[in-house]
Scaffold this active site. Structure first.
Site, PDB file in Angstrom:
ATOM      1  CD  GLU A 275      -2.560  -1.180   2.739  1.00  0.00           C
ATOM      2  OE1 GLU A 275      -2.205  -0.378   3.640  1.00  0.00           O
ATOM      3  OE2 GLU A 275      -3.485  -1.996   2.898  1.00  0.00           O
ATOM      4  N   GLY A 277       2.226   4.952  -0.602  1.00  0.00           N
ATOM      5  CA  GLY A 277       1.671   6.270  -0.879  1.00  0.00           C
ATOM      6  C   GLY A 277       2.805   7.260  -1.167  1.00  0.00           C
ATOM      7  NE  ARG A 278       6.045   9.722   3.795  1.00  0.00           N
ATOM      8  CZ  ARG A 278       5.497  10.724   4.496  1.00  0.00           C
ATOM      9  NH1 ARG A 278       5.778  11.962   4.187  1.00  0.00           N
ATOM     10  NH2 ARG A 278       4.694  10.474   5.512  1.00  0.00           N
ATOM     11  CE1 TYR A 318       2.283  14.062  10.493  1.00  0.00           C
ATOM     12  CE2 TYR A 318       2.570  15.171   8.381  1.00  0.00           C
ATOM     13  CZ  TYR A 318       1.853  14.319   9.193  1.00  0.00           C
ATOM     14  OH  TYR A 318       0.722  13.714   8.710  1.00  0.00           O
ATOM     15  CB  CYS A 345      -3.063  35.110  12.319  1.00  0.00           C
ATOM     16  SG  CYS A 345      -3.527  36.280  11.048  1.00  0.00           S
ATOM     17  CE1 TYR A 374      -0.490  10.659   3.423  1.00  0.00           C
ATOM     18  CE2 TYR A 374       1.856  10.379   2.986  1.00  0.00           C
ATOM     19  CZ  TYR A 374       0.603   9.833   3.190  1.00  0.00           C
ATOM     20  OH  TYR A 374       0.440   8.467   3.163  1.00  0.00           O
TER      21      TYR A 374
END
Ligand SMILES: *Cc1c(COP(=O)(O)O)cnc(C)c1O
Length: 420
Positions: A275, A277-278, A318, A345, A374
């Site tokens: 699986e 992703g990144r 992160y 802000c 992401y």
């Protein structure tokens, strides 16, 4: 960075298109993805794993733009989804539900029903309560729900705590010591068909021994299940392979990663499911932003840009590092230590801190690298900021694959209460 993102004569290109041209056409901030990079990542996986031919299920949540999904779909890739919204995206681009696995700790009854009606490959079940719910819905629909149980192999890879998911105290999966009992229960449920075992230990992982530990625990469990008359066909190892955000970072090559699993699976009949992703899309995209102002603070210099934490939250969320360079090329002759910050802000609204950065002036374009995963998907409307545009480049062609949001679109769903 590969040649899909290259400086030619002091100007950044994505494939054959100057970033500057895209910014002129569509404004900033803008996400720009390389078609070729995404295809190459997929084929790298295919090549690396050719010996055991796993089912590759691209993790939709990393970047769910329809055009990105279409690229995977046209390569006959499967998908890992975490909501029925993501399932709708996959179906919309012509993805085959029989290559879809459904992960996530909080699937609703409606989502379970939608997935069952679509005939997905299997659910990755994260709790006994969810298993009972899936059984119940399947019985109502007079179906057998295909499931894998997500086990928690109790591994704590060296990554950011927010993206570590396989340690014992995490909310994900079922403790591996309890798994046998859950499988026994599952095998007795009339609406359940046990298909596999699943784990996902986290993200941005460099240490192959964590994966090795995970797969060995899953196979051990599979053999144990088999001794108890429960046969699984699939072993789903999740995603999590890391990518390089800084040029000094050296993540394992996909071929090295593949070797870990080949060793364990070569002589078994289990089909591996991945699986990723990144590692598919992370370095396939950049975010381009324009410098608004340079501010010489009393103790610090700030480069204020038109992209903010609502556009790319990873640095704030992160504390992640993203390489940032001027689009006109790199000359570090007149460099300075700066913070690159957005207009929001919040003190947490930064893209880079204490960064050695060439002198830039207002109006200049900057490229934030490794923004393909992401990135846009985690963007929000905080400060009533419209979400950025997304553009896909393929050779010398490019297309806006998501229009910049407008303020009207943002306000459309809101009402002023009639009692006001
Ligand atoms: C997020 C996620 C993935 C993808 O992780 P990457 O680190 O992007 O490869 C795969 N599976 C599950 C269950 C996930 O939650």
């Amino acid at each position: 960075m590969t040649s899909d993102f290259e400086y030619i004569d002091g100007e950044l290109y994505v494939e054959k298109v100057p970033v500057k041209k895209i910014c002129e056409d569509f404004g900033t901030p803008v996400y720009i993805y390389s078609h070729n990079f995404i295809r190459s990542s997929f084929f790298e996986y295919k090549r690396a794993f050719r010996e055991i031919d796993p089912l590759i299920c691209y993790s939709v949540k990393a970047n769910s733009n329809l055009s990105v999904l279409k690229i995977f779909c046209s390569m006959d890739c499967g998908f890992d989804i975490v909501s029925s919204g993501e399932l709708q995206r996959v179906i919309k681009v012509g993805g085959n539900p029989s290559k879809v696995v459904f992960s996530g700790v909080g699937k609703t009854e409606e989502e379970i029903e939608t997935a069952l009606r679509s005939r997905i490959l299997f659910f990755n079940v994260e709790s006994e309560a969810e298993l009972r719910k899936i059984n119940e819905v399947a019985l109502r629909l007079e179906q057998k729900a295909p499931v894998a149980i997500r086990v928690n192999p109790d591994i704590n890879p060296d990554t950011h705590p927010y993206i570590s998911t396989g340690f014992e105290k995490s909310k994900f999966g079922i403790g591996i010591s309890k798994a046998m009992d859950v499988y026994k229960n599952a095998s007795l449920m009339k609406g359940i068909e046990v298909k596999g075992i699943d784990a996902h230990i986290g993200s941005q992982i460099f240490d192959l021994s964590s994966f090795s530990e995970s797969i060995s625990k899953l196979i051990y469990l599979a053999e144990n299940l088999s001794r108890h008359g429960i046969q699984v066909s699939y072993i789903d190892i999740g995603g999590g392979l890391g990518i390089s955000y800084e040029s000094e970072e050296k993540p394992p090559a996909k071929s090295e990663y593949a070797k870990v699993f080949e060793e364990y699976l070569r002589d078994t009949s289990y089909r591996l499911v991945l699986e990723p992703g990144r590692s598919m899309v992370g370095n396939a995209g950049i975010m381009a932003t324009r410098v608004l102002y340079i501010k010489d603070g009393t103790s610090k210099k700030f480069v204020i840009v038109d992209a903010a934490m609502n556009d790319l939250i990873r640095p704030a969320f992160y504390d992640s590092f993203h390489r940032i360079e001027p689009v006109r090329g790199i000359d570090l002759e007149s460099s300075d230590v700066v913070d690159i910050v957005g207009p929001i802000c919040e003190s947490g609204d930064f893209l880079a801190r204490d960064r050695n950065f060439p002198a830039v002036s207002s109006g200049e374009l900057l490229a934030v690298f490794s923004a393909g995963a992401y990135g846009f998907v985690m963007s929000s409307n905080y400060n009533t900021r419209p979400r950025a545009a997304e553009v896909l480049v393929s050779g010398d062609r490019y297309c806006e694959i998501r229009a910049r949001e407008t303020v009207e679109e943002m306000l459309k769903a809101e009402r002023i209460a009639e009692f006001l």
